[in-house]
Scaffold this motif. Sequence first.
Motif, PDB file in Angstrom:
ATOM      1  N   ARG A  53      10.588   9.632   7.312  1.00  0.00           N
ATOM      2  CA  ARG A  53       9.411  10.534   6.783  1.00  0.00           C
ATOM      3  C   ARG A  53       8.241   9.851   6.219  1.00  0.00           C
ATOM      4  NH1 ARG A  53      14.472  12.875   3.994  1.00  0.00           N
ATOM      5  NH2 ARG A  53      14.119  11.441   2.506  1.00  0.00           N
ATOM      6  N   ALA A  54       7.249  10.363   6.582  1.00  0.00           N
ATOM      7  CA  ALA A  54       5.819  10.091   5.880  1.00  0.00           C
ATOM      8  C   ALA A  54       5.201  10.988   5.290  1.00  0.00           C
ATOM      9  CB  ALA A  54       5.099   9.460   7.207  1.00  0.00           C
ATOM     10  N   VAL A  55       4.148  10.530   4.471  1.00  0.00           N
ATOM     11  CA  VAL A  55       3.001  11.418   3.962  1.00  0.00           C
ATOM     12  C   VAL A  55       1.767  11.062   4.550  1.00  0.00           C
ATOM     13  CG1 VAL A  55       4.405  11.541   1.602  1.00  0.00           C
ATOM     14  CG2 VAL A  55       2.835   9.841   1.791  1.00  0.00           C
ATOM     15  N   ARG A  56       1.062  11.791   4.762  1.00  0.00           N
ATOM     16  CA  ARG A  56      -0.371  11.900   5.238  1.00  0.00           C
ATOM     17  C   ARG A  56      -1.458  11.493   4.123  1.00  0.00           C
ATOM     18  NH1 ARG A  56      -0.400  11.722  11.192  1.00  0.00           N
ATOM     19  NH2 ARG A  56       1.585  12.204  11.462  1.00  0.00           N
ATOM     20  N   THR A  57      -2.287  10.725   4.566  1.00  0.00           N
ATOM     21  CA  THR A  57      -3.499  10.667   3.657  1.00  0.00           C
ATOM     22  C   THR A  57      -4.483  11.590   4.179  1.00  0.00           C
ATOM     23  OG1 THR A  57      -4.862   9.146   5.134  1.00  0.00           O
ATOM     24  CG2 THR A  57      -3.234   8.063   3.645  1.00  0.00           C
ATOM     25  N   GLN A  58      -5.640  11.850   3.332  1.00  0.00           N
ATOM     26  CA  GLN A  58      -6.622  12.905   3.642  1.00  0.00           C
ATOM     27  C   GLN A  58      -7.171  12.504   5.111  1.00  0.00           C
ATOM     28  OE1 GLN A  58      -9.324  12.887   0.200  1.00  0.00           O
ATOM     29  NE2 GLN A  58      -8.474  15.078  -0.301  1.00  0.00           N
ATOM     30  N   GLY A  59      -7.260  11.469   5.437  1.00  0.00           N
ATOM     31  CA  GLY A  59      -7.735  10.982   6.662  1.00  0.00           C
ATOM     32  C   GLY A  59      -6.726  11.320   7.804  1.00  0.00           C
ATOM     33  N   GLY A  60      -5.472  11.590   7.467  1.00  0.00           N
ATOM     34  CA  GLY A  60      -4.466  11.756   8.411  1.00  0.00           C
ATOM     35  C   GLY A  60      -3.630  10.496   8.829  1.00  0.00           C
ATOM     36  N   HIS A  61      -3.627   9.399   8.060  1.00  0.00           N
ATOM     37  CA  HIS A  61      -2.973   8.251   8.262  1.00  0.00           C
ATOM     38  C   HIS A  61      -1.517   8.265   7.706  1.00  0.00           C
ATOM     39  CE1 HIS A  61      -6.396   6.170   9.917  1.00  0.00           C
ATOM     40  NE2 HIS A  61      -7.158   6.591   8.898  1.00  0.00           N
ATOM     41  N   ARG A  62      -0.471   7.824   8.310  1.00  0.00           N
ATOM     42  CA  ARG A  62       0.900   8.054   7.700  1.00  0.00           C
ATOM     43  C   ARG A  62       1.026   6.619   6.827  1.00  0.00           C
ATOM     44  NH1 ARG A  62       0.891   8.430  13.594  1.00  0.00           N
ATOM     45  NH2 ARG A  62       2.478   9.870  14.263  1.00  0.00           N
ATOM     46  N   ARG A  63       1.914   7.348   5.648  1.00  0.00           N
ATOM     47  CA  ARG A  63       2.236   6.114   4.544  1.00  0.00           C
ATOM     48  C   ARG A  63       3.559   6.471   4.478  1.00  0.00           C
ATOM     49  NH1 ARG A  63      -2.091   4.607   6.177  1.00  0.00           N
ATOM     50  NH2 ARG A  63      -4.081   4.191   4.873  1.00  0.00           N
ATOM     51  N   PHE A  64       4.490   5.364   4.296  1.00  0.00           N
ATOM     52  CA  PHE A  64       5.633   5.505   3.982  1.00  0.00           C
ATOM     53  C   PHE A  64       5.948   4.733   2.875  1.00  0.00           C
ATOM     54  CE2 PHE A  64       4.785   5.153   8.481  1.00  0.00           C
ATOM     55  CZ  PHE A  64       5.641   6.320   9.063  1.00  0.00           C
ATOM     56  N   THR A  65       7.016   5.355   1.865  1.00  0.00           N
ATOM     57  CA  THR A  65       7.498   5.002   0.755  1.00  0.00           C
ATOM     58  C   THR A  65       8.521   3.726   0.703  1.00  0.00           C
ATOM     59  OG1 THR A  65       9.110   6.330   0.082  1.00  0.00           O
ATOM     60  CG2 THR A  65       6.861   6.924  -0.426  1.00  0.00           C
ATOM     61  N   GLU A  66       8.573   2.862   0.146  1.00  0.00           N
ATOM     62  CA  GLU A  66       9.723   1.883   0.101  1.00  0.00           C
ATOM     63  C   GLU A  66      11.020   2.552   0.084  1.00  0.00           C
ATOM     64  OE1 GLU A  66       7.998  -0.672  -3.218  1.00  0.00           O
ATOM     65  OE2 GLU A  66       7.355  -2.000  -1.690  1.00  0.00           O
ATOM     66  N   GLU A  67      11.061   3.494  -0.687  1.00  0.00           N
ATOM     67  CA  GLU A  67      12.402   4.081  -0.814  1.00  0.00           C
ATOM     68  C   GLU A  67      12.702   4.780   0.510  1.00  0.00           C
ATOM     69  OE1 GLU A  67      10.765   3.848  -4.778  1.00  0.00           O
ATOM     70  OE2 GLU A  67      10.057   4.487  -3.103  1.00  0.00           O
ATOM     71  N   GLU A  68      11.953   5.326   1.191  1.00  0.00           N
ATOM     72  CA  GLU A  68      12.124   5.839   2.585  1.00  0.00           C
ATOM     73  C   GLU A  68      12.442   4.880   3.526  1.00  0.00           C
ATOM     74  OE1 GLU A  68      12.531   8.934   5.494  1.00  0.00           O
ATOM     75  OE2 GLU A  68      12.597   8.697   3.346  1.00  0.00           O
ATOM     76  N   ILE A  69      11.831   3.725   3.661  1.00  0.00           N
ATOM     77  CA  ILE A  69      12.366   2.563   4.463  1.00  0.00           C
ATOM     78  C   ILE A  69      13.772   2.162   3.972  1.00  0.00           C
ATOM     79  CG2 ILE A  69      11.837   0.235   5.043  1.00  0.00           C
ATOM     80  CD1 ILE A  69       8.834   0.786   4.343  1.00  0.00           C
TER      81      ILE A  69
END
Length: 71
Positions: free
Chosen positions: A31-47
Amino acid sequence: MSRHLTIGQTAKRLGLEVDTVRKLEREGKIRAVRTQGGHRRFTEEEIDRYRKIQRSTGASKVGSRRRQGAA
């Protein structure tokens, strides 16, 4: 608060190609969250969650950076 990593940082931590991480996210395997610009960000917990699932299922690294014959 959890640290958010870029797709490149996530790929490096998982030993995968960036395109493979994109595919895993599209398939819902990570799972990723998206920034306002649409970029993916992943949490350390998700990794960590993804790694744990991979270990428990014995799944191999598809799209790994480690290619046959590479040092």
